[in-house]
Design an enzyme around this catalytic site. Structure first.
Site, PDB file in Angstrom:
ATOM      1  N   LEU A 106     -10.391 -20.804  16.129  1.00  0.00           N
ATOM      2  CA  LEU A 106     -11.016 -19.661  15.802  1.00  0.00           C
ATOM      3  C   LEU A 106     -10.294 -19.484  14.019  1.00  0.00           C
ATOM      4  O   LEU A 106      -9.360 -19.704  13.718  1.00  0.00           O
ATOM      5  CB  LEU A 106     -10.794 -18.130  16.344  1.00  0.00           C
ATOM      6  CG  LEU A 106     -11.381 -18.310  17.666  1.00  0.00           C
ATOM      7  CD1 LEU A 106     -11.235 -16.797  18.241  1.00  0.00           C
ATOM      8  CD2 LEU A 106     -12.783 -18.553  17.635  1.00  0.00           C
ATOM      9  N   HIS A 107     -11.355 -19.435  13.164  1.00  0.00           N
ATOM     10  CA  HIS A 107     -11.037 -19.037  11.853  1.00  0.00           C
ATOM     11  C   HIS A 107     -11.810 -17.814  11.156  1.00  0.00           C
ATOM     12  O   HIS A 107     -12.563 -17.185  11.987  1.00  0.00           O
ATOM     13  CB  HIS A 107     -11.200 -20.366  11.030  1.00  0.00           C
ATOM     14  CG  HIS A 107     -12.688 -20.769  11.269  1.00  0.00           C
ATOM     15  ND1 HIS A 107     -13.659 -20.179  10.717  1.00  0.00           N
ATOM     16  CD2 HIS A 107     -13.127 -21.782  11.841  1.00  0.00           C
ATOM     17  CE1 HIS A 107     -14.860 -20.862  11.202  1.00  0.00           C
ATOM     18  NE2 HIS A 107     -14.401 -21.901  11.786  1.00  0.00           N
ATOM     19  N   GLY A 124     -14.443 -17.579   9.529  1.00  0.00           N
ATOM     20  CA  GLY A 124     -15.905 -17.737   9.797  1.00  0.00           C
ATOM     21  C   GLY A 124     -16.392 -17.007  11.206  1.00  0.00           C
ATOM     22  O   GLY A 124     -17.174 -16.126  11.463  1.00  0.00           O
ATOM     23  N   HIS A 125     -15.541 -17.458  12.318  1.00  0.00           N
ATOM     24  CA  HIS A 125     -15.848 -16.894  13.424  1.00  0.00           C
ATOM     25  C   HIS A 125     -15.488 -15.315  13.459  1.00  0.00           C
ATOM     26  O   HIS A 125     -16.567 -14.574  13.902  1.00  0.00           O
ATOM     27  CB  HIS A 125     -15.003 -17.229  14.334  1.00  0.00           C
ATOM     28  CG  HIS A 125     -14.986 -18.882  14.777  1.00  0.00           C
ATOM     29  ND1 HIS A 125     -13.980 -19.805  14.473  1.00  0.00           N
ATOM     30  CD2 HIS A 125     -16.168 -19.600  15.306  1.00  0.00           C
ATOM     31  CE1 HIS A 125     -14.368 -20.978  14.903  1.00  0.00           C
ATOM     32  NE2 HIS A 125     -15.817 -20.990  15.353  1.00  0.00           N
ATOM     33  N   GLY A 161     -23.720 -18.502  13.120  1.00  0.00           N
ATOM     34  CA  GLY A 161     -23.600 -18.720  11.549  1.00  0.00           C
ATOM     35  C   GLY A 161     -24.462 -19.626  10.936  1.00  0.00           C
ATOM     36  O   GLY A 161     -24.976 -20.333  11.400  1.00  0.00           O
ATOM     37  N   GLN A 193     -28.963 -25.411  14.287  1.00  0.00           N
ATOM     38  CA  GLN A 193     -28.623 -24.867  15.767  1.00  0.00           C
ATOM     39  C   GLN A 193     -29.080 -23.342  15.828  1.00  0.00           C
ATOM     40  O   GLN A 193     -29.814 -22.950  16.749  1.00  0.00           O
ATOM     41  CB  GLN A 193     -26.997 -24.695  15.784  1.00  0.00           C
ATOM     42  CG  GLN A 193     -26.290 -24.025  16.514  1.00  0.00           C
ATOM     43  CD  GLN A 193     -24.991 -23.810  16.942  1.00  0.00           C
ATOM     44  OE1 GLN A 193     -24.359 -24.794  17.526  1.00  0.00           O
ATOM     45  NE2 GLN A 193     -24.233 -22.944  16.754  1.00  0.00           N
ATOM     46  N   MET A 214     -15.432 -23.382   6.004  1.00  0.00           N
ATOM     47  CA  MET A 214     -14.449 -23.204   7.221  1.00  0.00           C
ATOM     48  C   MET A 214     -15.010 -23.785   8.525  1.00  0.00           C
ATOM     49  O   MET A 214     -16.314 -23.737   8.794  1.00  0.00           O
ATOM     50  CB  MET A 214     -14.219 -21.774   7.652  1.00  0.00           C
ATOM     51  CG  MET A 214     -13.258 -21.031   6.585  1.00  0.00           C
ATOM     52  SD  MET A 214     -12.447 -19.521   6.884  1.00  0.00           S
ATOM     53  CE  MET A 214     -11.759 -19.235   5.449  1.00  0.00           C
ATOM     54  N   SER A 215     -14.328 -24.499   9.039  1.00  0.00           N
ATOM     55  CA  SER A 215     -14.587 -25.322  10.438  1.00  0.00           C
ATOM     56  C   SER A 215     -13.169 -25.428  11.173  1.00  0.00           C
ATOM     57  O   SER A 215     -12.216 -25.659  10.775  1.00  0.00           O
ATOM     58  CB  SER A 215     -15.367 -26.478  10.005  1.00  0.00           C
ATOM     59  OG  SER A 215     -15.384 -27.523  11.111  1.00  0.00           O
ATOM     60  N   SER A 216     -13.571 -25.561  12.666  1.00  0.00           N
ATOM     61  CA  SER A 216     -12.258 -25.674  13.474  1.00  0.00           C
ATOM     62  C   SER A 216     -11.973 -27.139  13.214  1.00  0.00           C
ATOM     63  O   SER A 216     -10.747 -27.520  13.297  1.00  0.00           O
ATOM     64  CB  SER A 216     -12.863 -25.546  14.689  1.00  0.00           C
ATOM     65  OG  SER A 216     -13.406 -24.460  15.086  1.00  0.00           O
TER      66      SER A 216
HETATM   67  P1  AMP Z   1     -18.149 -23.168  16.849  1.00  0.00           P
HETATM   68  O1  AMP Z   1     -17.057 -22.724  17.485  1.00  0.00           O
HETATM   69  O2  AMP Z   1     -17.891 -24.254  15.693  1.00  0.00           O
HETATM   70  O3  AMP Z   1     -19.005 -23.564  17.951  1.00  0.00           O
HETATM   71  O4  AMP Z   1     -18.991 -22.072  16.056  1.00  0.00           O
HETATM   72  C1  AMP Z   1     -19.058 -20.613  16.630  1.00  0.00           C
HETATM   73  C2  AMP Z   1     -19.959 -20.022  15.661  1.00  0.00           C
HETATM   74  O5  AMP Z   1     -19.276 -19.811  14.483  1.00  0.00           O
HETATM   75  C3  AMP Z   1     -21.349 -20.562  15.377  1.00  0.00           C
HETATM   76  O6  AMP Z   1     -22.417 -19.588  15.494  1.00  0.00           O
HETATM   77  C4  AMP Z   1     -21.067 -21.068  13.897  1.00  0.00           C
HETATM   78  O7  AMP Z   1     -22.301 -21.427  13.173  1.00  0.00           O
HETATM   79  C5  AMP Z   1     -20.299 -20.236  13.522  1.00  0.00           C
HETATM   80  N1  AMP Z   1     -19.471 -20.499  12.318  1.00  0.00           N
HETATM   81  C6  AMP Z   1     -18.717 -21.829  12.306  1.00  0.00           C
HETATM   82  N2  AMP Z   1     -18.104 -21.757  10.888  1.00  0.00           N
HETATM   83  C7  AMP Z   1     -18.352 -20.796  10.396  1.00  0.00           C
HETATM   84  C8  AMP Z   1     -18.209 -20.428   8.970  1.00  0.00           C
HETATM   85  N3  AMP Z   1     -17.358 -21.237   7.976  1.00  0.00           N
HETATM   86  N4  AMP Z   1     -18.774 -19.284   8.519  1.00  0.00           N
HETATM   87  C9  AMP Z   1     -19.446 -18.239   9.399  1.00  0.00           C
HETATM   88  N5  AMP Z   1     -19.649 -18.941  10.701  1.00  0.00           N
HETATM   89  C10 AMP Z   1     -19.279 -19.985  11.126  1.00  0.00           C
END
Ligand code: AMP
Length: 282
Positions: free
Chosen positions: A31-32, A34-35, A147, A153, A184-186
């Site tokens: 988690l970051h 963004g989440h 997001g 998606q 931001m991205s994992s």
């Molecule tokens: P994930 O854990 O990558 O599957 O992402 C979970 C949710 O968080 C998804 O709906 C993503 O679109 C959203 N998400 C990922 N990165 C960001 C970000 N930088 N800002 C906002 N939402 C994000």
């Protein structure tokens, strides 16, 4: 914060007060901010904020990406507690895909299944839709918060909600960025430091396209952007300008249409995606 690992236990808890409205944020962990920004939206919209952490094997089209995906449960739990998340679902594969249950679904993705992420990550959206459908069926949220970062998606989940008549409203939250603009991205934590420092080029190229949209034609912006994103560290897969509502490719500028640029770029061995509105309806 309550943590549940099984379907009966989380359902028993969530059903104990049916008058409460549920906001739900599915994640794969790592988690970051963004989440967490999506969790804050969930908290504003609903009485109970539910999140899940589940690294869904069926949506990975590369074994190595699945194996190396960050799994940092304790740190994630700390962040969720600080953000005020109420309930975390942390299931095993057996809970999500029990042997005696057919979790498959049949969604008409239309052109979204064949372009951009649909083209370059075969099978990814089928796996993603299957797991999101299963999770919605377990949690029965009123609001599902996803997001803009993964816009294709989100659009496909909206199609699924419509096609299967699911009783949930999708809310799309804005992309949270690092100070230099990198979304931001994992997966960012897997970038080599030199590559990480240069990865702002993705954001800069999107900003350049947003400036260029009223001066150059769409094809030349796409071509130039691909060039800007190509060097010894970076290799773009696509840079596509689309109608922001349908994500259908657009080849000429139409006044008063929401336009977006979407891109996927290999930064060394890590694949990053990002997007930006280029033009918004008045
Ligand atoms: P994930 O854990 O990558 O599957 O992402 C979970 C949710 O968080 C998804 O709906 C993503 O679109 C959203 N998400 C990922 N990165 C960001 C970000 N930088 N800002 C906002 N939402 C994000």
């Amino acid at each position: 914060m309550k943590i549940f690992k099984t379907v009966p236990l989380i359902q028993q808890y969530l059903k104990s007060d049916k008058s409460l409205n549920i906001g739900y944020v599915p994640t794969m962990g790592g988690l970051h901010e963004g989440h967490l920004s999506l969790l804050k939206i969930a908290k504003r919209l609903s009485d109970i904020c539910v999140s899940s952490i589940y690294v869904n094997p069926s949506q990975f089209n590369e074994k190595e990406d699945f194996e190396k995906y960050p799994r940092v449960f304790e740190k994630d739990v700390e962040k969720l507690i600080k953000t005020g998340n109420d309930v975390l679902f942390y299931p095993t594969d057996e809970e999500v895909y029990p042997e005696n249950l057919d979790t498959s679904i049949d969604i008409d993705m239309g052109i979204l299944g064949d372009i951009m992420e649909g083209k370059y990550r075969p099978g990814h959206f089928e796996g993603m839709l299957e797991v999101v459908h299963r999770l919605i069926n377990i949690i029965h949220p009123d609001y599902l918060i996803m997001g803009q970062k993964d816009i294709q998606q989100a659009k496909l989940v909206d199609k699924m909600i419509a096609q299967l008549n699911l009783d949930v409203k999708l809310v799309v939250g804005p992309t949270t960025r690092e100070i230099d603009g990198l979304a931001m991205s994992s997966r960012n934590r897997r970038l080599k430091p030199e590559t990480r420092d240069k990865a702002t080029i993705i954001y800069q190229t999107l900003c350049w396209a947003a400036d260029a949209i009223h001066e150059q034609n769409i094809k030349s912006i796409e071509t130039k952007a691909m060039e800007m994103l190509t060097n010894e560290d970076f290799q773009p897969e696509y840079f596509q300008i689309v109608d922001a509502e349908t994500l259908h490719p657009v080849d000429q500028l139409i006044e008063n249409m929401n336009l977006m640029a979407c891109t996927a770029v290999w930064a060394g061995e890590i694949r990053l995606i990002d997007n930006m509105f280029l033009q918004k309806k008045l």
